[in-house]
Design a protein around this motif. Structure first.
Motif, short mmCIF file in Angstrom:
data_model
loop_
_atom_site.label_atom_id
_atom_site.label_comp_id
_atom_site.label_asym_id
_atom_site.label_seq_id
_atom_site.Cartn_x
_atom_site.Cartn_y
_atom_site.Cartn_z
N UNK A 263 0.83 -1.21 0.00
CA UNK A 263 0.00 0.00 0.00
C UNK A 263 0.87 1.26 0.00
N UNK A 264 1.91 1.25 0.83
CA UNK A 264 2.82 2.39 0.91
C UNK A 264 3.54 2.60 -0.42
N UNK A 265 4.07 1.51 -0.97
CA UNK A 265 4.80 1.59 -2.24
C UNK A 265 3.89 2.05 -3.38
N UNK A 266 2.67 1.52 -3.42
CA UNK A 266 1.75 1.87 -4.50
C UNK A 266 1.32 3.33 -4.44
N UNK A 267 1.18 3.85 -3.22
CA UNK A 267 0.83 5.27 -3.07
C UNK A 267 1.94 6.15 -3.65
N UNK A 268 3.19 5.84 -3.32
CA UNK A 268 4.29 6.63 -3.85
C UNK A 268 4.44 6.42 -5.36
N UNK A 269 4.16 5.22 -5.84
CA UNK A 269 4.23 4.95 -7.27
C UNK A 269 3.21 5.80 -8.02
#
Length: 351
Positions: A240-246
């Motif tokens: 979730x964290x990675x996808x938000x920044x992506x």
């Protein structure tokens, strides 16, 4: 700059488990003539950047972009003001300290400060460009390690120390995606690391074109980036964290998975003899390296909270955001999550 001495002591300890990182050799383009059996250079000597220094009133006499000295405050943090620069992290003391620490962590995790076969050249004395040098931790250490070589650091913002530095180190402000303020064929070796949140898709193409221009024929370029999507055995909180920044990166035209593209981009820019190395580094497990990499990962995301909250309103609450990141760390520890890093080097053809 007080971060250097404690880190020097820390990384001098035998408890660092270098065996936790495995570097694997991957394919190179068919026009490569160099043997793939070369190994990483064990050049991870840690020294304080305050020795062997010269006091100067200016980092370089070359014309600099004065916008690099102008900053703005958002989300309670200091940022650059150059609309042509995509870099999303702050430019304050806390972020500078994090980047200093990150240098030592990567030096230990990757077991070297560079990957191209330039040790003998550095010892004899060459011209080196540190592209996107930031607070210049790499530049300082390399300048002291190789006193016969001349090191030039370039960054879009003045986050490097201008007045106290090794005698063989200079700095200049400039946007590498627009114009590097040096003549053609100025450098024997170019180092660039961790610009995956600082260059748009078109910036990468123009920056590599500029780096190709200022590199001497036969000279080496050396790039290191994490693979933003290659998180092995990551849990739902971390995804979730990675996808938000992506998604934030995509909205700003920043390619979220630049690392696996580096080989092709270098080839299209005209570079030859391309070598790709991959290192899967433990995150919050596997010993001291995993612990330190997680601390950097967590610190970076805390420094990104302002921009993360613009995409996910739940992150506006500091305690909720901290709890989410803490859960990411627990997932990584339990699942044995690893983060993949790419080190890619290549040469400019002789003709």
């Amino acid at each position: 700059m007080g971060v250097f001495s404690p880190l020097k002591n820390l990384f001098g300890q035998k408890e660092i488990e270098r065996s936790s990182t495995t570097i694997k050799y991957e394919k190179r383009h068919s026009n490569s003539k160099q043997s793939s059996s070369s190994t990483a250079h064990p050049n991870t000597k840690i020294t304080s950047p305050r020795t062997n220094v010269s006091n100067t009133s200016s980092s370089s006499k070359r014309k600099s972009d004065h916008s690099g000295y102008i900053f703005q405050y958002k989300h309670g943090r200091k940022y650059h003001t150059n609309a042509e620069v995509a870099y999303v992290l702050p430019h304050d003391d806390d972020e500078t300290d994090r980047v200093h620490e990150q240098h030592w962590i990567l030096s230990a995790a990757l077991q070297c400060n560079y990957h191209a076969p330039v040790t003998e050249m550095l010892e004899k004395g060459i011209m080196v460009l540190d592209s996107g040098c930031g607070p210049a931790t790499w530049t300082f250490e390399m300048g002291e390690t190789y006193p016969r070589s001349k090191f030039h650091g370039i960054d879009a913002s003045c986050v490097f120390p201008e007045d106290i530095k090794p005698a063989n180190v200079e700095f200049v402000i400039g946007n590498i995606a627009k114009k590097i303020p040096y003549p053609d064929s100025s450098f024997d070796y170019i180092h660039q690391r961790l610009l995956f949140l600082g260059l748009t898709d078109s910036d990468w193409d123009s920056a590599l074109k500029e780096l190709y221009r200022v590199l001497k024929p036969g000279g080496y370029i050396d790039l290191v980036e994490p693979d933003f999507h290659a998180l092995f055995l990551a849990g739902p909180c971390m995804f979730s964290l990675q996808n938000t920044l992506a998604e934030i990166s995509k909205a700003r035209s920043i390619p979220p998975a630049i690392a696996p593209e580096l080989e092709d981009r270098l080839f299209k820019a005209g570079f030859k003899n391309i070598v790709v190395r991959k290192a899967d580094i433990p995150l919050n497990h596997g010993g001291k390296i995993g612990e330190l990499l997680w601390n950097d990962y967590r610190h970076a995301y805390m420094n990104l909270r302002g921009i993360m909250a613009t995409s996910d309103p739940t992150f506006e609450n500091l305690k909720a955001y901290e709890a989410h990141i803490h859960q990411c760390g627990e997932e990584a520890k339990q699942s044995k999550t690893c983060f993949r890093w790419y080190a890619v080097y290549a040469q400019k053809p002789l003709n």
